[in-house]
Motif scaffolding. Structure first.
Motif, PDB file in Angstrom:
ATOM      1  N   MET A 130       0.839  -1.194   0.000  1.00 30.26           N
ATOM      2  CA  MET A 130       0.000   0.000   0.000  1.00 30.26           C
ATOM      3  C   MET A 130       0.879   1.251   0.000  1.00 30.26           C
ATOM      4  O   MET A 130       1.841   1.352   0.757  1.00 30.26           O
ATOM      5  CB  MET A 130      -0.909   0.004   1.233  1.00 30.26           C
ATOM      6  CG  MET A 130      -1.873   1.190   1.270  1.00 30.26           C
ATOM      7  SD  MET A 130      -2.958   1.134   2.715  1.00 30.26           S
ATOM      8  CE  MET A 130      -3.847  -0.390   2.404  1.00 30.26           C
ATOM      9  N   LYS A 131       0.559   2.203  -0.862  1.00 28.53           N
ATOM     10  CA  LYS A 131       1.350   3.407  -0.979  1.00 28.53           C
ATOM     11  C   LYS A 131       1.076   4.367   0.188  1.00 28.53           C
ATOM     12  O   LYS A 131      -0.040   4.439   0.688  1.00 28.53           O
ATOM     13  CB  LYS A 131       1.043   4.115  -2.293  1.00 28.53           C
ATOM     14  CG  LYS A 131       1.466   3.345  -3.539  1.00 28.53           C
ATOM     15  CD  LYS A 131       1.210   4.169  -4.787  1.00 28.53           C
ATOM     16  CE  LYS A 131       1.680   3.427  -6.030  1.00 28.53           C
ATOM     17  NZ  LYS A 131       1.489   4.239  -7.266  1.00 28.53           N
ATOM     18  N   THR A 132       2.106   5.086   0.589  1.00 28.69           N
ATOM     19  CA  THR A 132       1.963   6.109   1.614  1.00 28.69           C
ATOM     20  C   THR A 132       1.280   7.331   1.009  1.00 28.69           C
ATOM     21  O   THR A 132       1.696   7.828  -0.039  1.00 28.69           O
ATOM     22  CB  THR A 132       3.337   6.523   2.162  1.00 28.69           C
ATOM     23  OG1 THR A 132       3.979   5.369   2.727  1.00 28.69           O
ATOM     24  CG2 THR A 132       3.198   7.595   3.227  1.00 28.69           C
ATOM     25  N   LYS A 133       0.240   7.823   1.660  1.00 30.66           N
ATOM     26  CA  LYS A 133      -0.511   8.971   1.152  1.00 30.66           C
ATOM     27  C   LYS A 133       0.112  10.266   1.662  1.00 30.66           C
ATOM     28  O   LYS A 133       0.302  10.444   2.866  1.00 30.66           O
ATOM     29  CB  LYS A 133      -1.977   8.881   1.596  1.00 30.66           C
ATOM     30  CG  LYS A 133      -2.719   7.690   0.996  1.00 30.66           C
ATOM     31  CD  LYS A 133      -4.161   7.643   1.479  1.00 30.66           C
ATOM     32  CE  LYS A 133      -4.896   6.455   0.875  1.00 30.66           C
ATOM     33  NZ  LYS A 133      -6.303   6.379   1.360  1.00 30.66           N
ATOM     34  N   ILE A 134       0.409  11.160   0.729  1.00 32.24           N
ATOM     35  CA  ILE A 134       1.081  12.424   1.038  1.00 32.24           C
ATOM     36  C   ILE A 134       0.196  13.585   0.606  1.00 32.24           C
ATOM     37  O   ILE A 134      -0.347  13.591  -0.501  1.00 32.24           O
ATOM     38  CB  ILE A 134       2.431  12.533   0.300  1.00 32.24           C
ATOM     39  CG1 ILE A 134       3.322  11.333   0.607  1.00 32.24           C
ATOM     40  CG2 ILE A 134       3.115  13.851   0.650  1.00 32.24           C
ATOM     41  CD1 ILE A 134       3.767  11.228   2.032  1.00 32.24           C
ATOM     42  N   TYR A 135       0.059  14.577   1.482  1.00 31.33           N
ATOM     43  CA  TYR A 135      -0.663  15.798   1.117  1.00 31.33           C
ATOM     44  C   TYR A 135       0.222  16.998   1.395  1.00 31.33           C
ATOM     45  O   TYR A 135       0.811  17.115   2.479  1.00 31.33           O
ATOM     46  CB  TYR A 135      -1.972  15.926   1.906  1.00 31.33           C
ATOM     47  CG  TYR A 135      -2.704  17.218   1.636  1.00 31.33           C
ATOM     48  CD1 TYR A 135      -3.076  17.580   0.339  1.00 31.33           C
ATOM     49  CD2 TYR A 135      -3.025  18.089   2.681  1.00 31.33           C
ATOM     50  CE1 TYR A 135      -3.737  18.769   0.089  1.00 31.33           C
ATOM     51  CE2 TYR A 135      -3.693  19.283   2.433  1.00 31.33           C
ATOM     52  CZ  TYR A 135      -4.044  19.613   1.141  1.00 31.33           C
ATOM     53  OH  TYR A 135      -4.698  20.799   0.887  1.00 31.33           O
ATOM     54  N   ILE A 136       0.337  17.880   0.423  1.00 30.76           N
ATOM     55  CA  ILE A 136       1.098  19.116   0.573  1.00 30.76           C
ATOM     56  C   ILE A 136       0.115  20.260   0.720  1.00 30.76           C
ATOM     57  O   ILE A 136      -0.567  20.629  -0.239  1.00 30.76           O
ATOM     58  CB  ILE A 136       2.014  19.366  -0.646  1.00 30.76           C
ATOM     59  CG1 ILE A 136       2.933  18.169  -0.884  1.00 30.76           C
ATOM     60  CG2 ILE A 136       2.827  20.645  -0.437  1.00 30.76           C
ATOM     61  CD1 ILE A 136       3.720  18.257  -2.189  1.00 30.76           C
ATOM     62  N   ASP A 137       0.014  20.806   1.922  1.00 34.44           N
ATOM     63  CA  ASP A 137      -0.872  21.953   2.159  1.00 34.44           C
ATOM     64  C   ASP A 137      -0.060  23.222   1.901  1.00 34.44           C
ATOM     65  O   ASP A 137       0.847  23.556   2.664  1.00 34.44           O
ATOM     66  CB  ASP A 137      -1.393  21.936   3.594  1.00 34.44           C
ATOM     67  CG  ASP A 137      -2.607  22.836   3.776  1.00 34.44           C
ATOM     68  OD1 ASP A 137      -3.155  23.296   2.753  1.00 34.44           O
ATOM     69  OD2 ASP A 137      -3.008  23.075   4.932  1.00 34.44           O
ATOM     70  N   GLY A 138      -0.374  23.884   0.810  1.00 40.63           N
ATOM     71  CA  GLY A 138       0.438  24.994   0.342  1.00 40.63           C
ATOM     72  C   GLY A 138       1.245  24.559  -0.862  1.00 40.63           C
ATOM     73  O   GLY A 138       2.383  24.987  -1.056  1.00 40.63           O
ATOM     74  N   GLN A 139       0.637  23.720  -1.678  1.00 36.31           N
ATOM     75  CA  GLN A 139       1.343  23.085  -2.788  1.00 36.31           C
ATOM     76  C   GLN A 139       1.745  24.061  -3.890  1.00 36.31           C
ATOM     77  O   GLN A 139       2.594  23.756  -4.723  1.00 36.31           O
ATOM     78  CB  GLN A 139       0.473  21.976  -3.398  1.00 36.31           C
ATOM     79  CG  GLN A 139      -0.840  22.491  -3.986  1.00 36.31           C
ATOM     80  CD  GLN A 139      -1.790  21.355  -4.361  1.00 36.31           C
ATOM     81  OE1 GLN A 139      -1.757  20.279  -3.759  1.00 36.31           O
ATOM     82  NE2 GLN A 139      -2.642  21.589  -5.348  1.00 36.31           N
ATOM     83  N   ALA A 140       1.157  25.267  -3.901  1.00 38.58           N
ATOM     84  CA  ALA A 140       1.450  26.228  -4.967  1.00 38.58           C
ATOM     85  C   ALA A 140       2.612  27.155  -4.629  1.00 38.58           C
ATOM     86  O   ALA A 140       3.078  27.905  -5.491  1.00 38.58           O
ATOM     87  CB  ALA A 140       0.205  27.062  -5.279  1.00 38.58           C
TER      88      ALA A 140
END
Length: 311
Positions: A1-11
């Protein structure tokens, strides 16, 4: 299972750089919020709580708000802002400090990524304090030269405007109140009794950093020569992959701040003589000074090779 990554401020600059370093990795699943919902609190909250690891690439107030929105106790956070670098309950994300620091990062759910100027200062100073060479009450001074990308989108636009002011072609001293926002972490993480006198300088090149501390050897424990200081730092970092110390006397007559641009490496260059010593940390302000360090910390937290995606 892949690790889920979220970038808050991705822009933002750091968010984009993190995405560039991990966007093609097959072991990760990047959660991407719709562009028109980046400021929707409920939508952000959904993504913040769905990820395994969240990168916060936000102004300080936004980072504090983002942490308050996380209700899932399994979510691990790497904050690239200044907000939590000296906060209780947060681990400082500079693994080369010590074996214990690397292990703390590995086991932490809240990691504060170091500031760019602070990275160079701490790399040069913390080992000397830890080894008892640099007294904690030493009246330390430091200057740090950076490319304009460290100022974010507005500064980048200012420097790359074809009609820009002529003055932007020369170095600019800033932080003139001597209260730069990186100073609290610089003092706390090195263990100094008082804050250093710190002067940052921005110049007309995109990325790369050279931060320098200057020492009177007669005020150091044992009154070592510059060469002996170099040997001590070499011993301290001998097992590190990303941080190294050049042999004394091998550096050229000039040090160029953009030498390590595009890498996650940091090299310490010790210069001087029997009476005075300078230690310069040379690295990329967007690499080891920001997004590269964040990805390195993520790799450690996931139990992966630290260099994954960074070589």
């Amino acid at each position: 299972m892949k690790t889920k990554i979220y970038i808050d401020g991705q822009a933002g600059t750091t968010g984009l750089q993190i995405y560039d370093r991990i966007g093609q990795r097959e072991d990760l699943e990047l959660l991407r919020i719709d562009e028109d919902k980046r400021h929707d609190i409920e939508e952000r909250k959904k993504f913040l709580n769905a990820a395994d690891i969240v990168f916060l690439c936000l102004p300080d107030a936004g980072a504090i708000e983002a942490v308050s929105l996380i209700e899932n106790p399994e979510v691990r956070v790497i904050d690239a802002s200044t907000a939590h670098r000296t906060a209780e309950g947060w681990t400082y994300g500079f693994p080369e400090l010590s074996r214990e620091q690397r292990e703390a990062i590995r086991n932490s759910r809240r990691v504060a990524n170091p500031g760019c100027h602070a990275t160079g200062f701490i790399a040069a100073t913390a080992p000397l304090v830890s080894m008892g060479i640099l007294p904690k009450d030493y009246p330390l001074t430091c200057y740090s030269l950076t490319g304009y990308s460290g100022g974010g989108k507005n500064m980048i636009a200012e420097y790359e405007d074809e009609n820009r002011a002529e003055a932007l072609g020369s170095p600019a001293l800033y932080g003139l109140t001597l209260k730069h926002k990186h100073i609290p972490e610089m003092q706390k993480i090195t263990g100094l009794a008082c804050p250093p006198v710190f002067m940052p300088v921005v110049d007309d090149y995109y990325k790369g950093m050279a931060g320098t501390i200057m020492l009177h050897n007669r005020l150091l424990a044992g009154k070592p020569t510059a060469e002996q200081v170099c040997e001590k730092l070499q011993e301290y970092y001998k097992d590190e992959h990303f941080v190294s110390v050049l042999p004394f006397g091998t550096n050229e007559s000039r040090i160029y701040a953009n030498t390590l641009a595009g890498t996650n490496r940091l090299k310490l260059i010790v210069c001087g003589n029997e009476e005075q010593t300078s230690v310069t940390a040379l690295f990329d302000n967007l690499g080891k000074g920001a997004s590269g360090a964040a990805v390195q910390n993520m790799n450690i937290m996931l139990g992966l090779d630290e260099g994954c995606g960074l070589e």
